[in-house]
Design an enzyme around this catalytic site. Structure first.
Site, PDB file in Angstrom:
ATOM      1  N   ALA A  47       0.745  -1.380  -0.062  1.00 33.31           N
ATOM      2  CA  ALA A  47      -0.118   0.239  -0.021  1.00 33.31           C
ATOM      3  C   ALA A  47       0.879   1.314  -0.033  1.00 33.31           C
ATOM      4  O   ALA A  47       0.763   2.092  -0.858  1.00 33.31           O
ATOM      5  CB  ALA A  47      -0.914   0.042   1.157  1.00 33.31           C
ATOM      6  N   ASP A 238      -4.095  -2.630   3.772  1.00 33.02           N
ATOM      7  CA  ASP A 238      -4.392  -1.873   2.686  1.00 33.02           C
ATOM      8  C   ASP A 238      -5.411  -0.793   2.776  1.00 33.02           C
ATOM      9  O   ASP A 238      -5.310   0.252   2.292  1.00 33.02           O
ATOM     10  CB  ASP A 238      -4.765  -2.547   1.573  1.00 33.02           C
TER      11      ASP A 238
HETATM   12  O1  MRU Z   1      -1.071  -7.253  -3.406  1.00 29.20           O
HETATM   13  P1  MRU Z   1      -0.086  -6.352  -2.478  1.00 29.20           P
HETATM   14  O2  MRU Z   1       1.155  -7.171  -2.580  1.00 29.20           O
HETATM   15  O3  MRU Z   1       0.146  -5.012  -2.968  1.00 29.20           O
HETATM   16  O4  MRU Z   1      -0.483  -6.524  -0.989  1.00 29.20           O
HETATM   17  C1  MRU Z   1       0.117  -5.953  -0.021  1.00 29.20           C
HETATM   18  C2  MRU Z   1      -0.277  -6.172   1.256  1.00 29.20           C
HETATM   19  O5  MRU Z   1      -1.196  -7.038   1.625  1.00 29.20           O
HETATM   20  C3  MRU Z   1       0.545  -5.646   2.292  1.00 29.20           C
HETATM   21  O6  MRU Z   1       0.250  -6.461   3.352  1.00 29.20           O
HETATM   22  C4  MRU Z   1       0.039  -4.252   2.594  1.00 29.20           C
HETATM   23  O7  MRU Z   1      -0.133  -3.462   1.445  1.00 29.20           O
HETATM   24  C5  MRU Z   1       0.757  -3.292   3.571  1.00 29.20           C
HETATM   25  S1  MRU Z   1       2.348  -3.337   3.156  1.00 29.20           S
HETATM   26  C6  MRU Z   1       3.259  -1.878   4.233  1.00 29.20           C
END
Ligand code: MRU
Length: 368
Positions: A47, A238
């Site tokens: 995110a 997210d």
């Molecule tokens: O699909 P992604 O890899 O973008 O998903 C990422 C996540 O779910 C993370 O846990 C979230 O973005 C937090 S990252 C600091």
């Protein structure tokens, strides 16, 4: 040090996370459309990293726009932002970053700046967001490290580290801060099917830092919890709704339920920019559905029969009753989250950027 994202005069340089851990390559994305595609294709993911990449992509698009007047440039900014908005729907940091870039433009226009000055302001703002994200994560790390026992095994899911942010990480930032405080921390990393962020990215970046990590497949978490081998779970987020419901990588919900069953604290580490007070509960968070190919293949290897029906929701929502605490750069929120999260968001809106401050003693909000 790994540089997840970097502004260069030729474009945005990003580590291609699809290729890790076997190849470490840093291609340059030379237009806002290329940056948007890179977000969609998960060259960059996580995110906060998505937010910073979008801000830099917007700055790049504005810099290279052929507009002849400020009004034309503003219309071009609208078009650029529309393209960015369609990349990934769940991480609210994307929309937060787009809004911030639009506000920067509006302020610069109101101040009567020239086109060149406006372009420069937009680039500076994107770079500021990059710097702030690292400060935010370090501060979050200070608050979160207090919650980690001296000798602990921490289970994490997906990748919420340097690769998911401008640097240091959210959940992994808390772990890094605990290690910097000489706590004896071990990490259990879930592999995180189907995209394997845990196996490919978390294991890679922790090994690079020399932090002890054991990789497990997703279905092993309950086994280790039942054996008393997990002291706490820390994940990123997210989007967090006003009531404390948390959207994070698919599989987070199952972990949270397991943690409650075994009386293990379940922590979420996320910047206040991940909190979306406009949504009353997690039921309103849009969940991205990704291509079935991510489930039926591992890279080029087919692992399911041709033509099988597939579902691939990329995120799930963990109801707030499973969340022990939410660690932010402004402090640690505890239930009832409606009050504690609102107070943290308001304090961050009132405050100056974190880079202007030194971290002060951790404080907690909500019931203890
Ligand atoms: O699909 P992604 O890899 O973008 O998903 C990422 C996540 O779910 C993370 O846990 C979230 O973005 C937090 S990252 C600091």
């Amino acid at each position: 040090m790994i540089k997840t994202i970097e502004w260069t005069d030729e474009g945005i340089r990003m580590i291609d996370q699809r290729k890790l851990p076997t190849e470490e390559v840093y291609p340059i994305f030379r237009s806002y459309r290329e940056v948007a595609q890179a977000i969609k294709d998960m060259v960059v993911r996580g995110a906060p990293a998505i937010g910073v990449a979008a801000a830099m992509g917007i700055a790049l698009g504005v810099r290279d726009a052929r507009a002849r007047t400020v009004d034309e440039l503003e219309r071009e900014l609208e078009r650029i932002c529309q393209v960015m908005e369609t990349t990934r729907p769940t991480a609210v940091n994307l929309f937060w970053a787009i809004e911030r870039m639009k506000r920067t433009f509006a302020r610069a226009k109101r101040d009567g700046l020239s086109m060149d000055e406006i372009k420069r302001r937009m680039i500076e703002e994107a770079q500021k967001m990059y710097e702030e994200d690292i400060q935010t994560n370090r501060r979050m790390g200070q608050y979160g490290a207090e919650l980690i026992p001296d000798s602990a095994t921490v289970l994490t899911h997906c990748n919420a580290g340097t690769l998911a942010t401008a640097g240091y990480g959210t959940a992994l930032g808390v772990i890094r801060a605990a290690v910097e405080q000489h706590k004896n921390v071990r990490v259990l990393a879930d592999e995180t099917r189907p995209f394997l962020q845990g196996a490919r990215l978390t294991a890679w970046e922790l090994m690079k830092d020399g932090i002890p990590v054991t990789l497990i497949s997703d279905n092993m978490a309950g086994y280790f919890m039942r054996q008393g081998k997990v002291d706490c779970v820390i994940v990123g987020a997210d989007r967090i709704a006003a009531n404390g419901d948390v959207a994070n990588k698919i599989g987070t919900y199952s972990l949270a339920v397991l943690a409650k069953e075994h009386d293990i604290p379940f922590y979420v580490a996320a910047p206040t920019s991940t909190i979306d007070l406009s949504l009353a509960s997690g039921d309103e968070i849009p969940i991205e559905e990704r291509s079935g190919d991510e489930v039926t293949r591992i890279r080029d290897q087919v692992i399911a029969p041709e033509g099988v029906e597939v579902a691939n929701p990329a995120f799930d929502v963990t109801p707030h009753r499973y969340v022990t605490a939410i660690i932010t750069e402004r402090g640690v929120a505890r239930p009832p989250y409606e009050e504690s999260l609102r107070a943290l968001v308001e304090s961050s809106e009132r405050a100056e950027p974190l880079s202007a401050h030194r971290a002060s003693a951790p404080h907690e909000l909500g019931d203890q």
